[in-house]
Design an enzyme around this catalytic site. Structure first.
Site, PDB file in Angstrom:
ATOM      1  N   ASP A 323       0.845  -1.185   0.000  1.00 15.82           N
ATOM      2  CA  ASP A 323       0.000   0.000   0.000  1.00 15.82           C
ATOM      3  C   ASP A 323       0.886   1.242   0.000  1.00 15.82           C
ATOM      4  OD1 ASP A 323      -2.495  -1.232   0.065  1.00 15.82           O
ATOM      5  OD2 ASP A 323      -2.390  -1.529   2.223  1.00 15.82           O
ATOM      6  N   ASP A 588      -4.944  -3.280   4.735  1.00 18.96           N
ATOM      7  CA  ASP A 588      -5.399  -2.750   6.029  1.00 18.96           C
ATOM      8  C   ASP A 588      -6.909  -2.793   6.190  1.00 18.96           C
ATOM      9  OD1 ASP A 588      -6.102  -0.821   4.226  1.00 18.96           O
ATOM     10  OD2 ASP A 588      -4.873   0.777   5.087  1.00 18.96           O
ATOM     11  N   ASP A 592      -9.708  -6.459   2.288  1.00 21.28           N
ATOM     12  CA  ASP A 592      -8.404  -6.965   1.854  1.00 21.28           C
ATOM     13  C   ASP A 592      -8.150  -8.388   2.345  1.00 21.28           C
ATOM     14  OD1 ASP A 592      -7.664  -4.644   0.519  1.00 21.28           O
ATOM     15  OD2 ASP A 592      -6.822  -3.729   2.315  1.00 21.28           O
TER      16      ASP A 592
END
Length: 864
Positions: A323, A588, A592
């Site tokens: 990310d 997070d 996901d």
């Protein structure tokens, strides 16, 4: 108690005394005496003990029935003592490992919970919750205790852990929620009604009485297969040794049947001992200890290992899908840009622009965060209001809420529907491409204008903001766009170097972000992820247009995926897994979880990650920092290298011991090494070496090699050459020494009462060879002196010192306490010790030369 303000400090203390703590009682542990007895269940240990008992009976027969007074029981008792020491060493190592895992599990299960106390929202440990607490739950949070909902909005609870139902249950006020379930959508406050063992989850756990055990990891499976192969070789060698010793006994038989039986029994005991030595029963223990130590060290580097396999698997990762927010950046969100139709495109944040009421209300109402608790983006917006002298609390609960949905990576927007002045008002915020198409108007200088007239300027403003690597949010009320707000999040200064280290280590870094394409490109360039014209950047929509065949061709060059969704992550990780890549995937959000579970190593965020994401992951980054992932890879590679180092050491000792014991009977020395001596050597290999070599710290050179392939053999060709050539060197010297000894009769060679000093020298040479070789085995490749960095590893120094002290004591104290009788040793002169040390020291340059050749052999392959 005010159910919205929570308990006071005095009420918390009283509730804890009355209802207990929110801690689940662990299942009863297996008593240590049972664990010790399990160590005795090893078949070879049982056989060895049975043979020792038979030897004791035969010695008793010779002494008390046949009246042979030269017979004693010390050698047989020595076998019992040596076996006891070997079993105890393994037992205490396992106990130590279990304690470390227990500590890690406590850290893993200690999750933070948002609770209202003294009219303030704060975060506390799940263990500190008491009955009566008011808990605040948002999307992705785990329910920490049983309770009753007192305030909710669009609340869905995933109760599959309790009911097995895959569809989330709708919950509203006065409904019950249970510990262990998770918030699939919406948010709520609930009052805790039961904690700890009194919760439903606690009752279920008590009835089960056990917890789920960790499955065998890929490395332990690989090592189990290797152990089986070594066992076959060890047993074959044991049979050959038994035949050799038996043949020698028959060849020199003088007609004494009892003496012959005693020699045959000795041959059998030695053969079984060789199996004990050769079979690496200490290997699983070494792996367990190494994993435990590695997990503790990685926890110190902000990588909390949730699943055992991750500690090793991350070392093989050759792709990191990361990310952006909080991982590559500092997660210090600050509003520093705003556009609200100003024609000259100036940044309204810096001009003292007076925020319109509609914008204030939209920001304050459409959030569940507090100033410093909650989603970092929403916290930044609230702080933006605060810096403008506005208290968001004056507006948050001003209107009755009708419906609300929180932001997630799939919706990419959040909204709150409220009742205002008798009308329904819809506040929304999120990605511009999600919000702007729903708007027809634009609030400019307090006037509602047509959005279409400002479309060109809006596009210019968006482009300008995204080129500055800003995260841009569109804020709206009903069908009116109120403003575009840009939030900055500085790049972590250590990230560019960490990305460069990954590239040098053969690890491909891909950034998968929910930000817009221009923002993603700017950040990826700053981080060093985009560094070549061949690098490819795609958006989620562009990815969806690619077939699997087309994506397969693009994948090696894909570096950035913008506006990604959880399904994009899952598709990418599946494609890379199909290509044989070992993928570490970060995430997070609640959505996901599927990608985190499918990845070889799922990595969740400790600060911003939801509890659902953490539960699905293998590793939790305590600091959300990309550098911690790189550190995890470094430690994972170190773990693998240390296990390989141990294997080289152990198999070299096995090779030399079997060669000497097998050759001895054919050169007139039927028992070169006694059973207690062999068991002492076994302790050196299986316990001391395991602890010493498992504590080696990471070396920078390990991040300059290519990743270990998924199906690579644990024993490589350079390792095999090292084992064979170093073993041959030692064996030639040791067997040569036996050959050129003064003529020893079979009786003298095996006599415990008057051991020839030459056999003590032989035994000491053997052990000192291993003493020096353990320094060589600190690294498989040539990396300079074998003593490099050894002073920084105190445990290694302590262990090798213990080996040296015990060996010297075993020899020099042989006249005392029956030591000489047990281990067949006699004291040596100083001159003898000096030449033994000098002779055995030669293994260092010999092994160094072998490692130099091995390094050259493996050059270009990238790894050992």
């Amino acid at each position: 108690m005010n159910t919205l303000s929570g308990l006071t400090d005095e009420q918390v203390i009283a509730s804890r005394e009355q209802h207990g703590a929110n801690v689940l009682t662990p299942p009863p542990k297996t008593p240590q005496w049972k664990l010790f007895l399990e160590k005795l269940n090893d078949p070879t240990i049982k056989i060895l003990l049975a043979a020792a008992v038979l030897s004791l009976l035969m010695a008793a027969l010779e002494k008390f029935v046949l009246h042979r007074h030269h017979v004693n029981f010390i050698d047989t008792l020595g076998i019992f003592l040596a076996v006891a020491l070997a079993v105890l060493a393994g037992f205490f190592s396992e106990i130590k490992s279990a304690k470390e895992f227990e500590l890690l599990n406590k850290v893993k299960d200690d999750i933070p919970v948002k609770v209202w106390r003294n009219s303030q929202l704060s975060e506390i440990s799940i263990n500190d919750i008491v009955a009566g607490d008011v808990i605040q739950i948002t999307l992705g949070d785990k329910i920490p205790a049983d309770g009753t909902v007192i305030e909710s909005c669009s609340l869905l609870i995933d109760e599959s852990v309790m009911t097995g139902e895959s569809v989330a249950a709708e919950k509203s006020n006065n409904d019950d929620v249970f510990r262990g379930t998770t918030a699939a959508d919406g948010h709520c406050r609930f009052v805790v009604t039961a904690v700890g063992d009194k919760t439903k989850l606690g009752q279920i756990a008590a009835n089960l009485g056990t917890v789920e055990s960790e499955s065998e990891t890929p490395l332990t499976q690989k090592l189990s297969r290797l152990a089986s192969q070594i066992s076959v070789i060890g047993m074959t060698g044991a049979v050959l040794i038994f035949l050799a010793m038996s043949s020698s006994a028959l060849w020199h038989w003088n007609g004494d049947v009892i003496a012959l039986l005693h020699q045959l029994l000795t041959a059998f005991i030695v053969a079984v001992t060789i199996i004990v030595v050769a079979v690496p029963e200490g290997l699983p223990m070494m792996v367990t200890v190494s994993l435990a130590l590695n997990m503790m060290k990685m926890a110190g580097e902000n990588c909390l290992i949730r699943k055992l396999a991750a500690s090793e698997t991350i070392g093989s990762a050759n792709v990191i899908c990361t990310d952006k927010t909080g991982t590559l950046t500092e997660n210090k969100m600050t509003v520093n840009w705003m556009y609200a139709g100003n024609p000259d495109m100036e940044n309204l944040v810096k001009t003292g622009y007076v925020l319109p009421l509609e914008l204030i209300e939209s920001i304050a109402v459409n959030t569940t965060a507090e100033l410093n608790i909650g989603n970092p983006t929403e916290c930044a917006l609230l702080r933006f209001l605060q810096t403008n002298g506005i208290d968001y609390k004056d507006y948050r609960d001003k209107y009755k809420r009708i419906k609300e949905l929180s932001h997630n990576s799939e919706r990419k927007m959040s909204f709150a529907e409220v009742e205002k002045d008798g009308k329904t008002v819809f506040f929304s915020k999120g990605a511009p491409e999600k919000i702007i198409p729903q708007c027809r108007n634009f609030l400019v200088s307090g006037e509602i204008c047509s959005l279409e007239k400002h479309k060109t300027n809006i596009d210019k403003a968006l482009k300008s903001a995204m080129e500055q690597a800003l995260r841009v949010l569109a804020i709206a009320q009903d069908e009116t766009l109120l403003a575009l707000i840009g939030i900055s999040d500085p790049m972590r200064p250590e990230v560019p170097h960490a990305v460069a280290v990954c590239r040098q280590a053969g690890v491909d870094v891909k950034m998968i972000t929910g930000d817009a394409k221009p923002t993603a490109i700017t950040v990826a360039k700053q981080a060093g992820i985009l560094s070549s014209d061949a690098d490819i950047v795609l958006t989620s929509d562009e990815l969806a247009e690619l077939s699997d065949e087309a994506l397969d061709k693009v994948l090696p060059h894909l570096k950035v995926l913008a506006r990604s969704t959880p399904l994009d992550k899952l598709r990418l990780v599946k494609m890379m897994h199909h290509k044989g890549e070992v993928v570490a995937m970060t995430g997070d959000g609640t959505n996901d979880a599927p990608a985190l579970k499918f990845a070889d190593v799922g990595i969740s965020m400790g600060i911003t990650g939801t509890e659902v994401a953490k539960e699905a992951s293998d590793i939790v980054l305590i600091d959300d920092n990309f550098k911690s992932i790189v550190t995890g890879i470094w430690w994972g590679r170190t773990l693998y290298n240390n296990i390989q180092n141990f294997l080289v050491f152990q198999l070299t000792v096995n090779f030399v011991a079997m060669a000497c014991v097998l050759t001895g009977p054919f050169i007139g020395v039927p028992l070169p090494l006694t059973v207690p001596q062999l068991l002492w050597i076994n302790i050196i290999m299986d316990t001391f070496a395991a602890l010493a070599l498992s504590t080696e710290a990471p070396r920078e050179i390990s991040m300059k090699r290519q990743p270990i392939q998924r199906n690579a053999s644990i024993i490589t060709k350079p390792m095999l050459w090292n084992i064979v050539l170093t073993g041959l060197y030692q064996a030639v010297i040791l067997i040569g020494y036996l050959c050129y000894l003064p003529v020893l009769s079979s009786t003298a060679a095996a006599d415990i009462n008057s051991p020839p000093q030459e056999l003590t020298v032989f035994f000491t040479i053997f052990v000192m060879f291993q003493f020096w070789n353990i320094f060589n085995c600190r690294s498989l490749r040539y990396e300079g002196s074998p003593f490099a960095g050894v002073l920084q590893n105190r445990l290694f120094l302590i262990i090798v010192t213990i080996i040296a002290v015990i060996q010297i004591s075993m020899v020099q104290l042989s006249p005392y306490f029956g030591i000489g009788s047990i281990f067949r040793t006699s004291a040596l002169e100083l001159e003898q010790w000096i030449w033994i040390v000098l002779l055995t020291l030669t293994v260092l340059p010999v092994s160094m030369g072998i490692r130099i050749m091995g390094t050259g052999f493996s050059a270009g392959r990238g790894h050992l």
